[in-house]
Design an enzyme around this catalytic site. Structure first.
Site, PDB file in Angstrom:
ATOM      1  N   ASP A 125       3.013  -0.246  -5.561  1.00 38.05           N
ATOM      2  CA  ASP A 125       2.658  -1.475  -4.847  1.00 38.05           C
ATOM      3  C   ASP A 125       3.926  -2.274  -4.545  1.00 38.05           C
ATOM      4  O   ASP A 125       4.936  -2.119  -5.216  1.00 38.05           O
ATOM      5  CB  ASP A 125       1.756  -2.373  -5.732  1.00 38.05           C
ATOM      6  CG  ASP A 125       0.329  -1.832  -5.860  1.00 38.05           C
ATOM      7  OD1 ASP A 125      -0.042  -0.889  -5.141  1.00 38.05           O
ATOM      8  OD2 ASP A 125      -0.416  -2.382  -6.703  1.00 38.05           O
ATOM      9  N   ARG A 175       1.634   2.571   2.525  1.00 36.49           N
ATOM     10  CA  ARG A 175       0.503   1.653   2.726  1.00 36.49           C
ATOM     11  C   ARG A 175       1.066   0.449   3.475  1.00 36.49           C
ATOM     12  O   ARG A 175       2.084  -0.115   3.066  1.00 36.49           O
ATOM     13  CB  ARG A 175      -0.068   1.194   1.385  1.00 36.49           C
ATOM     14  CG  ARG A 175      -1.117   0.092   1.549  1.00 36.49           C
ATOM     15  CD  ARG A 175      -1.411  -0.629   0.239  1.00 36.49           C
ATOM     16  NE  ARG A 175      -1.977   0.251  -0.752  1.00 36.49           N
ATOM     17  CZ  ARG A 175      -1.810   0.076  -2.069  1.00 36.49           C
ATOM     18  NH1 ARG A 175      -1.100  -0.929  -2.526  1.00 36.49           N
ATOM     19  NH2 ARG A 175      -2.362   0.914  -2.919  1.00 36.49           N
TER      20      ARG A 175
END
Ligand SMILES: Cc1cc2nc3c(=O)[nH]c(=O)nc-3n(C[C@H](O)[C@H](O)[C@H](O)COP(=O)(O)OP(=O)(O)OC[C@H]3O[C@@H](n4cnc5c(N)ncnc54)[C@H](O)[C@@H]3O)c2cc1C
Length: 299
Positions: A125, A175
């Site tokens: 992330d 992402r």
């Protein structure tokens, strides 16, 4: 967001934890790994994949960072044992990025290496802007040596379109999301439409560069723009997936699945559910309003 909703969101911190929990539980799979696995099974039955996330905020002791590392290894082993369709998402500051980059690198490498042995994948992330360079360094090194690892780029960051250009030429897995931290205007776009515009620009550049893309949004406008890009570039199904957070806009989730897209749900679990849930509730003023009303009713 209206003034009343803003006040409600600000006041959330004063609401008793038990009440926050009642409303926040839709965003969190549970406190234990068993509960998380059960939730992933439900998502798989609905046609969605998952990415599990062990909840926790920034870690300041090396020992704790190592404990989280071992917990993530256990998660990967459980995914393999249970035969569920899920990978793993991890936050670098939980593995010691705030203490020492080398320590974080070592811990993340242990997780990526174990995932590789099990044929699984790890997504790193992206946190606030102070961590971006180190996170991308760790990603690039592990991607070159292991392959089964992806990163996240945030459309609100001015640097993002350049970062797309600096990704590994082969097999990058990214992402793309809007970004959730509060960053200064010097480095981050601030307008709602500006961030959307940069999202679409970065997405198109990712597609053109041949990256695998995780299109992480609940913004219907962006889902629509992404579908147009997928169509225009003839992107095959195995080159992208949509991604959404557990408990957010399940109707859009089901619509995108029904339209034939792959969908992955970010599925957090763990005892440290409070900080995560508060961030989600702050993003949703309507629910924040219900929480506040419940708290007032109680008092
Ligand atoms: C799978 C996934 C992974 C992510 N990973 C990261 C990351 O690594 N780093 C990072 O900085 N950010 C991450 N994010 C968060 C992201 O950056 C945004 O903050 C968040 O997704 C909201 O942006 P949006 O594109 O959904 O658009 P928004 O404009 O914020 O929302 C679009 C619509 O969805 C609704 N919505 C949004 N959030 C909620 C909610 N909590 N409850 C109910 N409705 C809601 C809004 O009300 C609005 O109608 C991730 C998001 C997703 C989906």
């Amino acid at each position: 967001m209206g003034v009343l909703n803003r006040l409600l969101v600000t006041g959330l911190r004063m609401v008793p934890k038990a009440i926050v929990h009642r409303f926040a539980k839709r965003y969190v799979a549970g406190a234990t790994l068993d509960q998380a696995i059960a939730k992933v099974r439900q998502l798989n039955d609905l046609g969605a994949m998952a990415t599990l996330d062990v909840l926790g905020e920034e870690v300041t002791e090396a020992e704790r960072a190592r404990a989280f590392t071992e917990e993530c290894v256990r998660v990967l082993e459980a995914i393999d044992r249970e035969g569920i369709d899920s990978n793993l998402s991890i936050k670098p500051t939980m593995f010691g990025l705030g203490i020492d980059e080398a320590l974080c690198h070592e811990n993340v490498e242990r997780i990526v290496a174990r995932a590789g042995e099990l044929g699984n994948f790890v997504r790193i992330d992206m946190e606030d802007a102070t961590t971006t360079d180190a996170t991308l360094r760790i990603y690039r090194d592990l991607h070159a040596r292991y392959g089964n690892v992806g990163c996240v780029l945030q459309a609100y960051m001015r640097r993002t379109v350049d970062d797309v250009g600096a990704l590994p030429a082969e097999g990058a897995n990214v992402r793309l999301c809007k970004g959730i931290y509060i960053e200064p205007r010097r480095i981050a776009w601030k307008g709602y439409e500006t961030v959307r515009h940069n999202f679409v620009a970065a997405l198109e550049k990712l597609i053109v560069r041949g990256a695998y893309v995780g299109i992480a949004t609940h913004d219907e406008y962006l889902a629509c723009a992404a579908e147009a890009l997928i169509d225009r570039h003839g992107l095959p199904r195995e080159r992208y997936e949509f991604q959404m957070l557990l408990g957010v806009d399940e109707e859009l989730r089901d619509l995108l699945i029904a339209r034939g897209h792959r969908m992955r749900i970010y599925t957090p679990y763990g005892s440290e559910w409070y900080a995560y849930s508060m961030r989600r509730l702050r993003e949703n003023p309507e629910i924040a309003g219900h929480v506040a009303k419940a708290a007032l009713g109680r008092s």
